[in-house]
Design a protein around this motif. Structure first.
Motif, PDB file in Angstrom:
ATOM      1  N   CYS B  23       0.850  -1.183   0.000  1.00  0.00           N
ATOM      2  CA  CYS B  23       0.000   0.000   0.000  1.00  0.00           C
ATOM      3  C   CYS B  23       0.890   1.238   0.000  1.00  0.00           C
ATOM      4  O   CYS B  23       1.884   1.288   0.719  1.00  0.00           O
ATOM      5  N   ALA B  24       0.513   2.220  -0.817  1.00  0.00           N
ATOM      6  CA  ALA B  24       1.221   3.490  -0.847  1.00  0.00           C
ATOM      7  C   ALA B  24       0.306   4.589  -0.327  1.00  0.00           C
ATOM      8  O   ALA B  24      -0.892   4.556  -0.550  1.00  0.00           O
ATOM      9  N   TYR B  25       0.878   5.529   0.374  1.00  0.00           N
ATOM     10  CA  TYR B  25       0.092   6.669   0.824  1.00  0.00           C
ATOM     11  C   TYR B  25       0.826   7.943   0.444  1.00  0.00           C
ATOM     12  O   TYR B  25       2.033   7.928   0.195  1.00  0.00           O
ATOM     13  N   SER B  26       0.081   9.043   0.398  1.00  0.00           N
ATOM     14  CA  SER B  26       0.702  10.272  -0.090  1.00  0.00           C
ATOM     15  C   SER B  26       0.767  11.385   0.949  1.00  0.00           C
ATOM     16  O   SER B  26       1.490  12.365   0.754  1.00  0.00           O
ATOM     17  N   ASN B  27       0.014  11.245   2.043  1.00  0.00           N
ATOM     18  CA  ASN B  27      -0.007  12.306   3.047  1.00  0.00           C
ATOM     19  C   ASN B  27       1.029  12.018   4.118  1.00  0.00           C
ATOM     20  O   ASN B  27       0.819  11.181   4.994  1.00  0.00           O
ATOM     21  N   SER B  28       2.144  12.700   4.059  1.00  0.00           N
ATOM     22  CA  SER B  28       3.224  12.455   5.004  1.00  0.00           C
ATOM     23  C   SER B  28       2.851  12.847   6.434  1.00  0.00           C
ATOM     24  O   SER B  28       3.531  12.460   7.380  1.00  0.00           O
ATOM     25  N   ALA B  29       1.772  13.617   6.601  1.00  0.00           N
ATOM     26  CA  ALA B  29       1.349  14.032   7.943  1.00  0.00           C
ATOM     27  C   ALA B  29       0.467  12.983   8.617  1.00  0.00           C
ATOM     28  O   ALA B  29       0.172  13.101   9.806  1.00  0.00           O
ATOM     29  N   SER B  30       0.054  11.962   7.908  1.00  0.00           N
ATOM     30  CA  SER B  30      -0.776  10.923   8.514  1.00  0.00           C
ATOM     31  C   SER B  30       0.002  10.213   9.600  1.00  0.00           C
ATOM     32  O   SER B  30       1.181   9.903   9.424  1.00  0.00           O
ATOM     33  N   ASP B  31      -0.648   9.966  10.722  1.00  0.00           N
ATOM     34  CA  ASP B  31       0.073   9.416  11.865  1.00  0.00           C
ATOM     35  C   ASP B  31      -0.412   8.049  12.298  1.00  0.00           C
ATOM     36  O   ASP B  31       0.072   7.506  13.288  1.00  0.00           O
ATOM     37  N   TYR B  32      -1.347   7.501  11.549  1.00  0.00           N
ATOM     38  CA  TYR B  32      -1.932   6.239  12.005  1.00  0.00           C
ATOM     39  C   TYR B  32      -2.472   5.504  10.792  1.00  0.00           C
ATOM     40  O   TYR B  32      -3.166   6.089   9.958  1.00  0.00           O
ATOM     41  N   PHE B  33      -2.157   4.207  10.724  1.00  0.00           N
ATOM     42  CA  PHE B  33      -2.564   3.398   9.583  1.00  0.00           C
ATOM     43  C   PHE B  33      -3.166   2.096  10.083  1.00  0.00           C
ATOM     44  O   PHE B  33      -2.727   1.544  11.094  1.00  0.00           O
TER      45      PHE B  33
END
Lengths: 111, 115
Positions: B23-33
């Protein structure tokens, strides 16, 4: 300890009608989020309720509205139903923005 | 567009082998997955989560790896079983402002276990 409960499980409505879906959160959770999941897609965020107010909203029209009650349960209302509103509607509860727990969903079919 | 996506829409694995879902994500500010498993006709079921201050977290037969440098998540399932067949979603908990967060999902990866 009951998890998230949604009702009804299945629903068939006619175009133009209105529908109300219900959600009871997991014990200890105070925040309810609603999601729409089309077939073969990931859930899409509709809105979130906290302290009986809509705190955040996704990209959905005003036909979609909601409510949260003092016991933290919530309703999702959809007016003027379109065929494209046919989907699985999911409710997730959480506390302090963690521990998102989903219900089994309500399958809405618009004919 | 969605900030969370998956590299592979389908994955077929032999029973007993290990599975890796990316999985790839783009929001570097996200703190929880969070990783969810969804079986046909059911709601997403929590598998495992990880906070951004961690690189790895293990559960029972599952491991989540987080690489913040390249904004990539993976879910590893050890000794895959037929009951693991389902669609797997990663979800990113994004700060929407004013203390409000929302989960953003990708389209999912369908895992099929071959007996």
């Amino acid at each position: 300890d009951a998890g998230v409960t949604q009702s009804p499980t299945h629903l068939i409505k006619t175009r133009g009608q209105q529908v109300t879906l219900r959600c009871s959160p997991k014990s200890g959770h105070d925040t309810v989020s609603w999601y729409q999941q089309a077939l073969g897609q990931g859930p899409q965020f509709i809105f979130q309720y906290y302290e009986e107010e809509e705190r955040q909203r996704g990209n959905f029209p005003d036909r979609f509205s909601g409510h949260q009650f003092p016991n933290y349960s919530s309703e999702l209302n959809v007016n003027a139903l379109l065929l494209g509103d046919s989907a699985l509607y999911l409710c997730a509860s959480s506390r302090n923005n963690y521990g998102y727990t989903f219900g089994s969903g309500t399958r809405l079919t618009v004919v | 567009g969605e900030s969370v996506g998956l590299h592979l829409p389908t994955l077929s694995v032999q029973e007993g082998d290990n599975s890796i879902i990316n999985c790839a994500y783009s929001n570097s500010a996200s703190d929880y997955f969070i990783w969810y498993k969804q079986e046909s006709g059911k709601g997403p079921q929590f598998i495992i989560d990880i906070r951004s201050n961690m690189d790895k977290r293990q559960g029972q037969r599952v491991t989540v790896l987080l690489n913040k440098t390249v904004k990539h998540l993976s879910l590893q399932i050890a000794a895959t079983q037929p009951g693991d067949s389902a669609v797997y979603f990663c979800a990113e908990n994004m700060d929407s402002g004013a203390g409000s967060y929302q989960l953003t999902f990708g389209k999912g990866t369908k895992l099929s276990v071959i007996p």
